[in-house]
Design a protein around this motif. Structure first.
Motif, PDB file in Angstrom:
ATOM      1  N   THR A  55       1.336  -1.244   0.609  1.00 21.40           N
ATOM      2  CA  THR A  55      -0.127  -0.169  -0.039  1.00 21.40           C
ATOM      3  C   THR A  55       1.209   1.706   0.056  1.00 21.40           C
ATOM      4  O   THR A  55       0.146   2.289  -0.529  1.00 21.40           O
ATOM      5  N   ALA A  56       2.033   1.281   0.618  1.00 18.21           N
ATOM      6  CA  ALA A  56       2.885   2.452   0.726  1.00 18.21           C
ATOM      7  C   ALA A  56       3.348   2.608  -0.761  1.00 18.21           C
ATOM      8  O   ALA A  56       3.455   3.867  -0.678  1.00 18.21           O
ATOM      9  N   ALA A  57       4.084   1.514  -1.484  1.00 23.78           N
ATOM     10  CA  ALA A  57       4.815   2.022  -2.439  1.00 23.78           C
ATOM     11  C   ALA A  57       3.217   2.043  -3.606  1.00 23.78           C
ATOM     12  O   ALA A  57       4.625   3.091  -4.227  1.00 23.78           O
ATOM     13  N   ARG A  58       1.992   1.778  -3.512  1.00 19.69           N
ATOM     14  CA  ARG A  58       1.531   2.123  -4.332  1.00 19.69           C
ATOM     15  C   ARG A  58       0.848   3.606  -4.380  1.00 19.69           C
ATOM     16  O   ARG A  58       1.051   4.682  -5.039  1.00 19.69           O
ATOM     17  N   GLN A  59       0.817   4.023  -2.600  1.00 22.46           N
ATOM     18  CA  GLN A  59       1.157   5.484  -2.610  1.00 22.46           C
ATOM     19  C   GLN A  59       2.254   6.103  -2.706  1.00 22.46           C
ATOM     20  O   GLN A  59       1.874   7.460  -3.160  1.00 22.46           O
TER      21      GLN A  59
END
Length: 131
Positions: free
Chosen positions: A90-94
């Motif tokens: 999720t951190a990578a997507r954001q």
């Protein structure tokens, strides 16, 4: 109810301090996480199970192309179930959505399988000065 992941999720300092103490095995601190995150972070991801904070990762950045994950933590009773990998995904997507080109992490050696296998990081050459 399942686990939900929330970008820039609302949390209280007491819950995050308790999660850190549980996850990192230290006494509960009185860190003002809200102020720290608002000042230094691109964002953060909270993992919730029912109304309990069971996971967290902080995404700091340079204001440009580089983002860094810090403080990845999962409650001891929820480890080895994919919560940490989902926090990082999720951190990578954001970070990608914020137009960052790179996501960095550093970690202790015993976490290599988690970051390289479960999360997809690649090994690089880096340097560190202990201050």
């Amino acid at each position: 109810m399942g686990i939900t992941y929330e970008w820039r999720g609302d949390f209280d300092n007491a819950s995050l301090n308790a999660l850190h103490a549980d996850g990192f095995g230290h006494p509960v601190a009185q860190t003002d996480w809200r102020a720290r995150l608002e000042r230094h972070s691109l964002g953060w991801v909270c993992a919730w199970e029912d109304d309990s904070l069971i996971g967290f990762v902080n995404v700091v950045w340079d204001g440009g192309a580089h983002a860094f994950i810090l403080d990845t933590v999962v409650a001891r009773h929820r480890r080895a179930g994919g919560v940490g990998a989902q926090l990082v995904a999720t951190a990578a997507r954001q970070a990608r959505a914020a137009k960052c080109a790179w996501l960095h992490v550093d970690f202790e050696d015993h976490l290599r399988p988690f970051y390289f296998s479960a999360c997809g990081f690649k090994e690089t050459t880096a340097g560190l000065i202990a201050l």
